[in-house]
Design a protein around this motif. Structure first.
Motif, mmCIF file in Angstrom:
data_model
loop_
_atom_site.group_PDB
_atom_site.id
_atom_site.type_symbol
_atom_site.label_atom_id
_atom_site.label_comp_id
_atom_site.label_asym_id
_atom_site.label_seq_id
_atom_site.Cartn_x
_atom_site.Cartn_y
_atom_site.Cartn_z
ATOM 1 N N SER A 439 42.120 41.784 26.777
ATOM 2 C CA SER A 439 40.990 42.291 27.563
ATOM 3 C C SER A 439 40.458 41.216 28.505
ATOM 4 O O SER A 439 40.089 41.507 29.653
ATOM 5 C CB SER A 439 39.885 42.812 26.638
ATOM 6 N N GLY A 440 40.438 39.960 28.042
ATOM 7 C CA GLY A 440 40.002 38.884 28.931
ATOM 8 C C GLY A 440 40.949 38.681 30.093
ATOM 9 O O GLY A 440 40.523 38.447 31.234
ATOM 10 N N MET A 441 42.260 38.776 29.846
ATOM 11 C CA MET A 441 43.241 38.634 30.922
ATOM 12 C C MET A 441 43.065 39.739 31.958
ATOM 13 O O MET A 441 43.142 39.495 33.174
ATOM 14 C CB MET A 441 44.652 38.663 30.342
ATOM 15 N N LEU A 442 42.846 40.951 31.493
ATOM 16 C CA LEU A 442 42.640 42.063 32.423
ATOM 17 C C LEU A 442 41.404 41.832 33.272
ATOM 18 O O LEU A 442 41.402 42.092 34.483
ATOM 19 C CB LEU A 442 42.513 43.371 31.639
ATOM 20 N N GLY A 443 40.332 41.330 32.652
ATOM 21 C CA GLY A 443 39.118 41.037 33.412
ATOM 22 C C GLY A 443 39.343 39.983 34.478
ATOM 23 O O GLY A 443 38.804 40.069 35.589
ATOM 24 N N ALA A 444 40.166 38.990 34.172
ATOM 25 C CA ALA A 444 40.457 37.937 35.152
ATOM 26 C C ALA A 444 41.225 38.477 36.346
ATOM 27 O O ALA A 444 40.942 38.130 37.509
ATOM 28 C CB ALA A 444 41.253 36.823 34.479
ATOM 29 N N LEU A 445 42.202 39.318 36.086
ATOM 30 C CA LEU A 445 43.023 39.847 37.173
ATOM 31 C C LEU A 445 42.216 40.773 38.078
ATOM 32 O O LEU A 445 42.344 40.729 39.307
ATOM 33 C CB LEU A 445 44.241 40.567 36.599
ATOM 34 N N LEU A 446 41.361 41.594 37.488
ATOM 35 C CA LEU A 446 40.484 42.441 38.301
ATOM 36 C C LEU A 446 39.545 41.590 39.142
ATOM 37 O O LEU A 446 39.308 41.877 40.325
ATOM 38 C CB LEU A 446 39.682 43.380 37.407
ATOM 39 N N ALA A 447 39.005 40.545 38.558
ATOM 40 C CA ALA A 447 38.065 39.691 39.289
ATOM 41 C C ALA A 447 38.725 39.048 40.497
ATOM 42 O O ALA A 447 38.077 38.811 41.524
ATOM 43 C CB ALA A 447 37.515 38.616 38.355
ATOM 44 N N GLN A 448 40.012 38.767 40.402
ATOM 45 C CA GLN A 448 40.730 38.122 41.510
ATOM 46 C C GLN A 448 41.214 39.115 42.561
ATOM 47 O O GLN A 448 41.930 38.741 43.484
ATOM 48 C CB GLN A 448 41.909 37.320 40.948
ATOM 49 N N GLY A 449 40.831 40.375 42.400
ATOM 50 C CA GLY A 449 41.118 41.354 43.439
ATOM 51 C C GLY A 449 42.396 42.122 43.271
ATOM 52 O O GLY A 449 42.786 42.878 44.179
ATOM 53 N N VAL A 450 43.087 41.978 42.145
ATOM 54 C CA VAL A 450 44.287 42.785 41.917
ATOM 55 C C VAL A 450 43.840 44.229 41.684
ATOM 56 O O VAL A 450 42.928 44.475 40.891
ATOM 57 C CB VAL A 450 45.085 42.273 40.703
ATOM 58 N N PRO A 451 44.433 45.205 42.361
ATOM 59 C CA PRO A 451 44.028 46.599 42.163
ATOM 60 C C PRO A 451 44.124 47.016 40.709
ATOM 61 O O PRO A 451 44.940 46.488 39.940
ATOM 62 C CB PRO A 451 45.022 47.379 43.041
ATOM 63 N N GLU A 453 45.292 49.449 38.690
ATOM 64 C CA GLU A 453 46.513 49.770 37.968
ATOM 65 C C GLU A 453 47.462 48.583 37.918
ATOM 66 O O GLU A 453 48.037 48.274 36.860
ATOM 67 C CB GLU A 453 47.204 50.973 38.601
ATOM 68 N N ALA A 454 47.615 47.886 39.037
ATOM 69 C CA ALA A 454 48.498 46.718 39.063
ATOM 70 C C ALA A 454 47.967 45.625 38.153
ATOM 71 O O ALA A 454 48.745 44.887 37.526
ATOM 72 C CB ALA A 454 48.646 46.201 40.488
ATOM 73 N N ALA A 455 46.645 45.496 38.055
ATOM 74 C CA ALA A 455 46.060 44.506 37.157
ATOM 75 C C ALA A 455 46.441 44.789 35.715
ATOM 76 O O ALA A 455 46.694 43.869 34.927
ATOM 77 C CB ALA A 455 44.543 44.494 37.313
ATOM 78 N N VAL A 456 46.496 46.061 35.354
ATOM 79 C CA VAL A 456 46.888 46.409 33.988
ATOM 80 C C VAL A 456 48.357 46.093 33.755
ATOM 81 O O VAL A 456 48.731 45.531 32.719
ATOM 82 C CB VAL A 456 46.592 47.886 33.691
#
Length: 505
Positions: A439-451, A453-456
């Motif tokens: 869950s923390g990794m997903l939050g990081a990727l979203l924060a960096q602007g990855v869309p 679905e791609a963030a997941v």
């Protein structure tokens, strides 16, 4: 790299249709069977080069036919072949009968299956039941599968381990535990999720010259995550980048007495590159959190009222790790839902959704249930979820929206593009805190602007790959969630060796 470029997976009915179209297009059915058997034989020789004797168990239909032809090929190469029949040759028809006659003409003997029969080969070839199986295995086939599994010999399964459901990966009563499986024409979804992990062994796909992608009306049932996604979605940062460019994630969790889960999520979030990571947790956890990870901005929260403007200042909220289901967790989850920020919801956040917010639907959140949590979200049992994991993942997305991660062996991601399967990960991940790290990794990727679905896709991929790298270094048993963050950091920095590290698995 897009969804459409990922390796396709099909359901058994779709592969059957590809088979029919290939034959209708001019290839004789028996020629296609011979091509499949030749591919299986080559895998056998490459994977088991020292083997000099085989036991081939043949059922009815095309799967049994593949086994008969492989037996003939093995005999022609000088191997000793024991051929055991679950269906007598006189009971066979069509291409299967031609295949059985071919083996007989090659000098391969045949003996009917019976109680107490000895499996004599150094290697067993499973050609009992194909992808058309839908009900539980019974009778002589059940006994034959049991004998294979207790034999102690390596097993090559033809097309699919007998007894495994080709669409769901569920075991239909009992299934062969193969050392390797070679599958044909279209790769099967059921070989990559659920109980398949315990039965398929090494996977080998052979298209046999059939271009499934050319069939525009046969859309794959799912696709497989690939390492190339990492570089595609996470290019090197601009030299002038600063922390404000890399987003701000807020982790909401760690109710009184359970502070570790939220801290694991915060640390994983920071290691995957969020510019700023805040942690809102019970006051008693603040000191320990700062000692463990001083880079995280830790806020002691006695209840939802203490959150103030924290949720509105963040770009992404991760809620659930160590949240609890009491008044503290309920208030914090409500504040997160009210904040109008993209959400990652895990653990007790999911349990509270099921009980307190059962009709909530959002397009901007990620839900990450394990089978037990998925069952609560769907109002069914965990056994029902595991019986058809792809259907459960799709049902979760239909009911709740967003992107859903159904965790487990062969983790599934259901999103707007369709279903994606993660082929990585290992049993060492069966330890507490792994979902919090995800869950923390997903939050990081979203924060960096990855869309979204791609963030997941990226988060699930990196999480599993990091676990594989950690297991390579020190083994699976004893793998901890906290071990993943440093390996995940390597993976999301391909120029620093992440690609090479991934390739070692």
């Amino acid at each position: 790299m897009s969804f459409e470029t990922l390796h396709p997976l099909y359901r058994a009915e779709q592969v059957g249709e590809l088979d029919r179209r290939t034959i209708a297009g001019g290839m004789e059915g028996f020629a296609l069977m011979q091509r499949a058997s030749a591919a299986a034989w080559q895998v056998l020789r490459d994977r088991f080069p020292e083997v000099r004797s085989l036991t081939v168990l043949c059922g009815a239909g095309n799967n049994g036919g593949d086994g008969h032809v492989l037996a003939a090929l093995a005999a022609a190469e000088g191997l000793a072949v024991q051929r055991i029949l679950l269906k007598g040759i006189d009971e066979l028809g069509g291409d299967a009968r031609r295949a059985a006659d071919m083996a007989t003409a090659a000098g391969v003997g045949a003996e009917p299956w019976g109680a107490g029969i000895s499996l004599e080969g150094e290697l067993i070839v499973d050609a009992l039941l194909g992808t058309g199986l839908s009900g539980e295995v019974r009778g002589a086939f059940l006994d034959a599968i049991a004998a294979i599994n207790v034999s102690g010999r390596p097993v090559l399964a033809i097309d699919i381990p007998s007894g495994l459901h080709a669409d769901t990966g569920a075991v239909l009563g009992k299934a062969v535990r193969a050392t390797a499986t070679v599958t044909f024409i279209g790769d099967k979804l059921g070989l990559h999720t659920g109980a398949a992990a315990d039965h398929v062994g090494e996977r080998h796909f052979r298209a046999l010259g059939v271009d499934a992608a050319a069939q525009d009306d046969l859309m794959p049932a799912a696709r497989l995550l690939e390492d190339a996604l990492i570089a595609a979605w996470l290019p090197p940062r601009r030299r002038a980048a600063h922390k404000g460019d890399c987003g701000h994630s807020l982790i909401l969790g760690g109710a009184p007495g359970v502070g570790g889960a939220a801290l694991l999520a915060a640390e994983a979030c920071a290691r995957l590159g969020a510019g700023k990571v805040s942690l809102a947790t019970a006051p008693e956890h603040v000191v320990a959190s700062l000692v463990r990870r001083p880079e995280v901005m830790v806020h002691g929260v006695r209840g939802a009222a203490d959150l103030g403007e924290l949720p509105s200042r963040a770009d992404v909220l991760v809620v659930g790790p160590g949240l609890g289901q009491g008044s503290w967790g309920q208030g914090v989850l409500q504040a997160a839902l009210d904040a109008e920020r993209p959400l990652v919801v895990d653990a007790d956040g999911l349990n509270l959704l099921a009980t307190r917010f059962p009709r909530t639907y959002r397009a901007d959140w990620i839900l990450t249930p394990h089978p037990g949590e998925a069952a609560r979200l769907l109002g069914c049992s965990a056994a029902e979820v595991e019986a058809d994991r792809p259907a459960a993942a799709l049902a979760l997305r239909e009911h709740w929206g967003g992107v859903v991660v159904l965790k487990g062996a062969g983790t599934l991601v259901a999103g707007p593009s369709g279903l994606v399967v993660c082929p990585f990960g290992n049993p060492g991940m069966a330890s507490g805190g792994m979902g919090d790290a995800l869950s923390g990794m997903l939050g990081a990727l979203l924060a960096q602007g990855v869309p979204l679905e791609a963030a997941v896709w990226l988060g699930v991929l990196v999480h599993a790959r990091a676990a594989d790298l950690a297991a390579c270094d020190a083994g699976e048993r004893g793998l901890l969630a906290g071990d993943l963050a440093s390996y995940a950091r390597m993976l999301v920095n391909p120029t620093m060796g992440g690609d090479d590290a991934a390739a070692t698995r």
